[in-house]
Design a protein around this motif. Structure first.
Motif, mmCIF file in Angstrom:
data_model
loop_
_atom_site.group_PDB
_atom_site.id
_atom_site.type_symbol
_atom_site.label_atom_id
_atom_site.label_comp_id
_atom_site.label_asym_id
_atom_site.label_seq_id
_atom_site.Cartn_x
_atom_site.Cartn_y
_atom_site.Cartn_z
ATOM 1 N N TYR A 223 0.871 -1.181 0.000
ATOM 2 C CA TYR A 223 0.000 0.000 0.000
ATOM 3 C C TYR A 223 0.900 1.220 0.000
ATOM 4 O O TYR A 223 1.663 1.427 0.950
ATOM 5 C CB TYR A 223 -0.862 -0.032 1.258
ATOM 6 C CG TYR A 223 -1.824 1.126 1.430
ATOM 7 C CD1 TYR A 223 -2.902 1.306 0.557
ATOM 8 C CD2 TYR A 223 -1.678 2.016 2.485
ATOM 9 C CE1 TYR A 223 -3.798 2.349 0.741
ATOM 10 C CE2 TYR A 223 -2.579 3.050 2.676
ATOM 11 C CZ TYR A 223 -3.640 3.218 1.797
ATOM 12 O OH TYR A 223 -4.533 4.252 1.985
ATOM 13 N N GLU A 224 0.845 2.001 -1.064
ATOM 14 C CA GLU A 224 1.848 3.049 -1.232
ATOM 15 C C GLU A 224 1.299 4.194 -2.064
ATOM 16 O O GLU A 224 0.450 3.992 -2.920
ATOM 17 C CB GLU A 224 3.065 2.439 -1.972
ATOM 18 C CG GLU A 224 4.388 2.844 -1.412
ATOM 19 C CD GLU A 224 5.524 2.088 -2.100
ATOM 20 O OE1 GLU A 224 6.188 1.286 -1.431
ATOM 21 O OE2 GLU A 224 5.716 2.293 -3.321
ATOM 22 N N MET A 230 -3.081 6.996 -2.704
ATOM 23 C CA MET A 230 -2.657 5.751 -2.063
ATOM 24 C C MET A 230 -3.200 4.584 -2.886
ATOM 25 O O MET A 230 -4.387 4.525 -3.184
ATOM 26 C CB MET A 230 -3.181 5.676 -0.624
ATOM 27 C CG MET A 230 -2.666 6.777 0.296
ATOM 28 S SD MET A 230 -0.847 6.879 0.384
ATOM 29 C CE MET A 230 -0.450 5.277 1.090
ATOM 30 N N GLU B 245 -0.526 -0.334 7.346
ATOM 31 C CA GLU B 245 -0.594 -0.445 5.877
ATOM 32 C C GLU B 245 -0.919 -1.871 5.444
ATOM 33 O O GLU B 245 -1.277 -2.110 4.285
ATOM 34 C CB GLU B 245 0.697 0.043 5.219
ATOM 35 C CG GLU B 245 1.938 -0.781 5.506
ATOM 36 C CD GLU B 245 2.540 -0.533 6.893
ATOM 37 O OE1 GLU B 245 3.486 -1.234 7.256
ATOM 38 O OE2 GLU B 245 2.056 0.375 7.626
ATOM 39 N N GLN B 271 -4.850 3.613 7.800
ATOM 40 C CA GLN B 271 -4.670 3.338 6.368
ATOM 41 C C GLN B 271 -5.905 2.659 5.765
ATOM 42 O O GLN B 271 -6.261 2.904 4.612
ATOM 43 C CB GLN B 271 -3.439 2.459 6.139
ATOM 44 C CG GLN B 271 -2.112 3.179 6.362
ATOM 45 C CD GLN B 271 -1.651 3.163 7.810
ATOM 46 O OE1 GLN B 271 -2.416 2.812 8.717
ATOM 47 N NE2 GLN B 271 -0.424 3.560 8.048
ATOM 48 N N TYR B 275 -7.840 4.332 2.779
ATOM 49 C CA TYR B 275 -8.044 3.568 1.539
ATOM 50 C C TYR B 275 -9.522 3.575 1.144
ATOM 51 O O TYR B 275 -9.866 3.727 -0.040
ATOM 52 C CB TYR B 275 -7.561 2.142 1.774
ATOM 53 C CG TYR B 275 -7.764 1.152 0.652
ATOM 54 C CD1 TYR B 275 -7.224 1.374 -0.612
ATOM 55 C CD2 TYR B 275 -8.471 -0.037 0.872
ATOM 56 C CE1 TYR B 275 -7.393 0.445 -1.626
ATOM 57 C CE2 TYR B 275 -8.634 -0.972 -0.135
ATOM 58 C CZ TYR B 275 -8.100 -0.726 -1.387
ATOM 59 O OH TYR B 275 -8.273 -1.639 -2.386
#
Lengths: 335, 335
Positions: A223-224, A230, B245, B271, B275
């Protein structure tokens, strides 16, 4: 990592070994939740009886709704897999389409061979060569980019022997079985040696199986941030091989319950069917036997794709149903 | 492998730091698919409006049924997590109960300390020590043995401060939210830093969430014969850490779809909420803020368990709902 593509096997040695399928023999205007494309016979009756007994509260074989889990292999069980796994066609087509943007690929022998349309040479490198082809075509992109790429490919590509879109080479009788199971409150899962992200793109439309009910071989992901957003990015590292003894493990990790029904077509599905059917309590193991050289393909013990050998030896002893495609199925593909 | 138990954090430093909860203030004889345990206010209205808008075909925010995915953290979001993660109580109780059968454990310092009831010493070894405790209590047994062990523990054990069985320290308002979501054709998933196999034992009864809709941290497993039967055996090797993450990655690998709703209570959920809520399209991010020192526990930025710091800073800017447990919830636990 080195073992990858047991999943795809090394099937090119038999490339073009198979017969061209003929047209379907009957048509379905609409899939109904009964086995319309199955001929009357032992197989159809065994399946119908099993579903009836496990869903009838008065039967000693009754299974509560929450435990009704049915798992199916994909390649060769829900759709065709000859003359090679369709996902490998995707990999090859992707490489041809994108090679000009990736001069660094020119150093990879297997890719060079693909670009020269020399499949045999490409795969002379064995597992390592296939791994290279898969990694460049399945990673270093976002999950959404990969899904979009598979989606486009499915629209544009045709099977080299039938001329059909690949996702129209699903087996109509199996689609009906999935529907019948769901109509009887079974949850239907795919447990495939194929790539989980590849399958998820089209499994819902093809089979009515949502992404979260697909188990398969997977690469790792991270996840980046990418371009200010993202993203889930697929990375060229194997995460899990969902084949052979990996299938029961995949079922455990992903589903967390022992299935009641398991269907496959090759020795790669043996352990999954064994896991499902051992012990007491009602269970149904199903092997789809490719016996139809006219309408589809006939292969089993000697095939490099979807080899079914040990499974054929043991099915009767273990009480597994062997479906004879030529005899049991009125039609193969949907109209 | 070394990083494990981020999941459990190293929470003993604050052991016994928290207040004893009082009894519940209201009772529900039967969970209904509306938010009966929520006080009227901004939070309840935001949730109800979101569900209404995403399920009304005439709303611009309508989401088709198949895309209605809602994910929730477990520890601190669906059940309590103080004074330490309940799964760590399980590990400690397991070790005490089984030490006499495992003389080889006597060589492990952290286990020696546990057996002498010296938690602080047990955890002075930091992550490595916690890893040792978890590995011996969660592996080298069949999946069914592990499940049975957790099942027995849940029946026999009581929380040291409330005296309640651990699985009665679930949050009634969240159980109602899950039910309301399912009544509106959302699929509800757990996405937890806790152990996937630990959760699956009791999540269906507690939350109505079946095993295959639980995502969590996992150990590797193998399929092998044991005592004449093929078994799934849990092995002492980390498979996946579903935290920070890792949560979006876990969602991708396991669910394969971006959620519409994500709820958590700590920075470990940041995260996953990010997301879910980034980009266009309707989405709802929810933070459960532990503000109730009387009925539950009050903690956020400084807590070693369930630290919520960055999430509190960014929630307003990112449009995430922050639920104030003291103000928004009529009751905490089910009666």
């Amino acid at each position: 990592m080195k073992k990858y593509l047991l999943v795809f096997l090394i099937s090119f040695l038999t490339f073009a070994c198979s017969q061209t399928p003929q047209n379907n023999q009957s048509s379905l205007t609409k899939a109904e939740p009964f086995l319309e494309s199955w001929n009357e016979g032992v197989s159809k009756k065994a399946i119908e009886d099993f579903i009836k007994n496990t869903t009838d509260p008065n039967s000693p074989d009754f299974i509560p709704e929450k435990d009704r889990i049915a798992v199916f292999d994909n390649d060769g069980t829900l759709w065709a897999e000859q003359p090679m796994y369709f996902q490998l066609y995707y990999a090859i087509d992707f490489i041809k389409k994108n090679a000009s943007d990736h001069p660094e690929w020119s150093k990879i022998e297997s890719i060079q061979a693909i670009l020269q349309d020399d499949l045999k040479a490409a795969l002379d490198g064995g597992t390592q060569a296939i791994l290279e082809l898969v990694m460049v075509s399945h990673s270093d992109m976002t999950a959404e980019e990969f899904a979009q790429s598979v989606r486009s490919w499915l629209q544009e590509s045709r099977h080299p022997q039938t001329g059909k879109p690949y996702n129209q080479m699903i087996y109509q009788p199996m689609v009906e079985l999935l529907e019948l199971l769901r109509a009887n409150d079974y949850k239907t899962f795919i447990v495939s040696g194929g790539g989980i992200d590849f399958l998820r793109v089209w499994a819902e439309e093809a089979y009515g199986i949502p992404p979260y009910q697909v188990v398969g071989t997977s690469l790792k992901a991270k996840y980046e941030e990418q371009n200010g957003k993202m993203e889930i990015i697929k990375i060229p590292e194997l995460n899990f091989i969902d084949d052979k003894e990996g299938k029961p493990v995949g079922i455990h990790q992903h589903i967390g319950m022992k299935p009641i029904i398991a269907g496959g077509n090759s020795d790669g599905d043996y352990q999954m069917i064994e896991y499902t059917t051992q012990g007491s309590g009602p269970s149904l193991g199903i092997y789809i036997h490719h016996t139809d050289s006219i309408r589809e393909y006939a292969y089993d013990r000697e095939s490099h794709v979807g080899r079914l050998d040990k499974g054929l030896d043991d099915a009767a002893r273990l009480g597994w149903l062997v479906v004879d495609m030529a005899k049991d199925w009125k039609t193969i593909y949907p109209e």
